[in-house]
Design an enzyme around this catalytic site. Structure first.
Site, PDB file in Angstrom:
ATOM      1  N   PRO A 154     -33.688  12.611  55.015  1.00  0.00           N
ATOM      2  CA  PRO A 154     -32.988  11.810  56.043  1.00  0.00           C
ATOM      3  C   PRO A 154     -32.816  12.575  57.345  1.00  0.00           C
ATOM      4  O   PRO A 154     -32.495  11.973  58.377  1.00  0.00           O
ATOM      5  CB  PRO A 154     -31.635  11.490  55.391  1.00  0.00           C
ATOM      6  CG  PRO A 154     -31.491  12.422  54.248  1.00  0.00           C
ATOM      7  CD  PRO A 154     -32.861  12.850  53.834  1.00  0.00           C
TER       8      PRO A 154
ATOM      9  N   ARG B 143     -52.646   0.865  53.902  1.00  0.00           N
ATOM     10  CA  ARG B 143     -53.119  -0.449  54.369  1.00  0.00           C
ATOM     11  C   ARG B 143     -53.847  -0.351  55.707  1.00  0.00           C
ATOM     12  O   ARG B 143     -54.480  -1.296  56.137  1.00  0.00           O
ATOM     13  CB  ARG B 143     -51.983  -1.483  54.382  1.00  0.00           C
ATOM     14  CG  ARG B 143     -50.869  -1.228  55.330  1.00  0.00           C
ATOM     15  CD  ARG B 143     -49.639  -2.049  54.952  1.00  0.00           C
ATOM     16  NE  ARG B 143     -49.902  -3.471  54.870  1.00  0.00           N
ATOM     17  CZ  ARG B 143     -50.086  -4.278  55.916  1.00  0.00           C
ATOM     18  NH1 ARG B 143     -50.046  -3.783  57.130  1.00  0.00           N
ATOM     19  NH2 ARG B 143     -50.307  -5.567  55.743  1.00  0.00           N
TER      20      ARG B 143
ATOM     21  N   ASP C 236     -50.159  -7.349  62.806  1.00  0.00           N
ATOM     22  CA  ASP C 236     -48.845  -7.095  62.215  1.00  0.00           C
ATOM     23  C   ASP C 236     -47.832  -6.658  63.265  1.00  0.00           C
ATOM     24  O   ASP C 236     -48.202  -6.150  64.324  1.00  0.00           O
ATOM     25  CB  ASP C 236     -48.949  -5.966  61.180  1.00  0.00           C
ATOM     26  CG  ASP C 236     -49.456  -6.461  59.840  1.00  0.00           C
ATOM     27  OD1 ASP C 236     -49.397  -7.675  59.599  1.00  0.00           O
ATOM     28  OD2 ASP C 236     -49.914  -5.620  59.048  1.00  0.00           O
TER      29      ASP C 236
HETATM   30  N1  SAM Z   1     -27.792  15.949  51.317  1.00  0.00           N
HETATM   31  C1  SAM Z   1     -28.845  15.270  52.007  1.00  0.00           C
HETATM   32  C2  SAM Z   1     -28.384  14.898  53.407  1.00  0.00           C
HETATM   33  O1  SAM Z   1     -27.213  14.579  53.579  1.00  0.00           O
HETATM   34  O2  SAM Z   1     -29.229  14.891  54.332  1.00  0.00           O
HETATM   35  C3  SAM Z   1     -29.251  14.000  51.264  1.00  0.00           C
HETATM   36  C4  SAM Z   1     -29.946  14.273  49.979  1.00  0.00           C
HETATM   37  S1  SAM Z   1     -30.522  12.814  49.211  1.00  0.00           S
HETATM   38  C5  SAM Z   1     -29.178  12.358  48.186  1.00  0.00           C
HETATM   39  C6  SAM Z   1     -31.727  13.408  48.082  1.00  0.00           C
HETATM   40  C7  SAM Z   1     -33.156  13.302  48.553  1.00  0.00           C
HETATM   41  O3  SAM Z   1     -33.457  11.938  48.828  1.00  0.00           O
HETATM   42  C8  SAM Z   1     -33.526  14.042  49.818  1.00  0.00           C
HETATM   43  O4  SAM Z   1     -33.798  15.386  49.574  1.00  0.00           O
HETATM   44  C9  SAM Z   1     -34.720  13.282  50.315  1.00  0.00           C
HETATM   45  O5  SAM Z   1     -35.913  13.744  49.717  1.00  0.00           O
HETATM   46  C10 SAM Z   1     -34.448  11.861  49.835  1.00  0.00           C
HETATM   47  N2  SAM Z   1     -33.957  10.985  50.881  1.00  0.00           N
HETATM   48  C11 SAM Z   1     -32.726  10.458  51.002  1.00  0.00           C
HETATM   49  N3  SAM Z   1     -32.612   9.677  52.069  1.00  0.00           N
HETATM   50  C12 SAM Z   1     -33.821   9.678  52.668  1.00  0.00           C
HETATM   51  C13 SAM Z   1     -34.327   9.054  53.837  1.00  0.00           C
HETATM   52  N4  SAM Z   1     -33.577   8.287  54.611  1.00  0.00           N
HETATM   53  N5  SAM Z   1     -35.623   9.291  54.152  1.00  0.00           N
HETATM   54  C14 SAM Z   1     -36.393  10.080  53.394  1.00  0.00           C
HETATM   55  N6  SAM Z   1     -35.967  10.704  52.265  1.00  0.00           N
HETATM   56  C15 SAM Z   1     -34.693  10.512  51.906  1.00  0.00           C
END
Ligand code: SAM
Length: 241
Positions: A96, A161, A176
């Protein structure tokens, strides 16, 4: 004649089973069958130094809730996966805290021959994973998922795609949303012509291709102005205009 897939995705995850339905259904399954796309899923636990329990997580230094995925198995796993193919590919960390995935980035990714997707779980990875491996960090959006797997699936679908030959109708990704000047797609209709008093716009039944194209172009701008003004250039006409 067998040919090299146009793109190969290597997915590194603690939950490989999540991908079994994903790769065996619909367009992705067909693209894999036709040799256009390859998806290889790797279990990060296979690189755990803990041979008994295959543990790869530990509590964070400095305290705080949850567990972090450790640097050692992650770096060793990525290095081993990279070496499985002559093209080292590009490493992507789903997080994230990364740059938000948008269509221009997807188009850029679709030019790659190989992408290695690293899915986090728990509280994410020890930051040294980023320092050492220097991945491209990509976020699916401004929300937190339990793991990177859903984000990896979204990235794989959006990217595959755009690979030539994957979609039946080669024109469809061009029309798209977000593909032509970042505009949203125009509204679409199919049979029947009328349902519960809602009619298909007359112009679409006219058979006049010029008028249909003009109507659709105007609808794209109007829709984008109404819903996603941030996608229009500042000097674009307002919705009312
Ligand atoms: N502690 C992290 C933070 O607050 O940024 C969040 C960890 S999340 C619970 C666990 C995993 O989910 C991350 O390491 C990531 O790989 C994935 N993840 C969660 N949200 C995501 C998003 N919006 N985009 C991409 N990957 C995400």
């Amino acid at each position: 004649m067998a040919h090299r897939p146009s793109i190969r995705f290597d997915i590194i995850t603690l939950f490989p089973q999540i991908f079994s339905g994903f790769v065996s259904e619909s367009l992705l399954a067909k693209a894999i069958d036709r040799g256009l796309v390859e998806v290889v899923v790797h279990n990060l636990r296979d690189w755990s130094p803990d041979q008994r329990h295959h543990k790869v997580d530990a509590p964070p230094y400095g305290g705080g809730p949850g567990m972090l995925i450790q640097v050692e198995p992650t770096v060793e796993c990525v290095e081993a996966v990279r070496a499985m193919h002559e093209d080292p590919g590009e490493l992507i960390l789903l997080t994230p805290t990364g740059r938000r995935l948008r269509q221009p980035m997807v188009a850029d990714l679709a030019r790659s021959r190989r992408l290695i997707l690293l899915c986090g779980r728990y509280e994410g990875f020890d930051h040294r994973v980023v320092e050492i491996l220097q991945p491209r960090e990509i976020s699916l959006g401004d929300f937190v998922l339990n793991g990177g797997e859903v984000a990896a699936m979204a990235l794989v679908e959006a990217t595959m795609r755009l690979i030539p030959g994957v979609l039946g109708d080669a024109a469809s990704p061009i029309e798209d949303s977000f593909s032509d000047q970042d505009l949203l797609e125009f509204p679409q209709y199919t049979r029947p012509r009328e349902f519960r008093g809602h009619c298909v716009p007359e112009v679409l039944l006219s058979g006049n291709h010029q008028q249909i194209a003009a109507w659709r172009a105007a609808q794209r701008v109007a829709r984008t102005a109404a819903r996603r003004r941030d996608h229009l250039s500042p000097d674009a006409p307002s919705e009312a205009e």
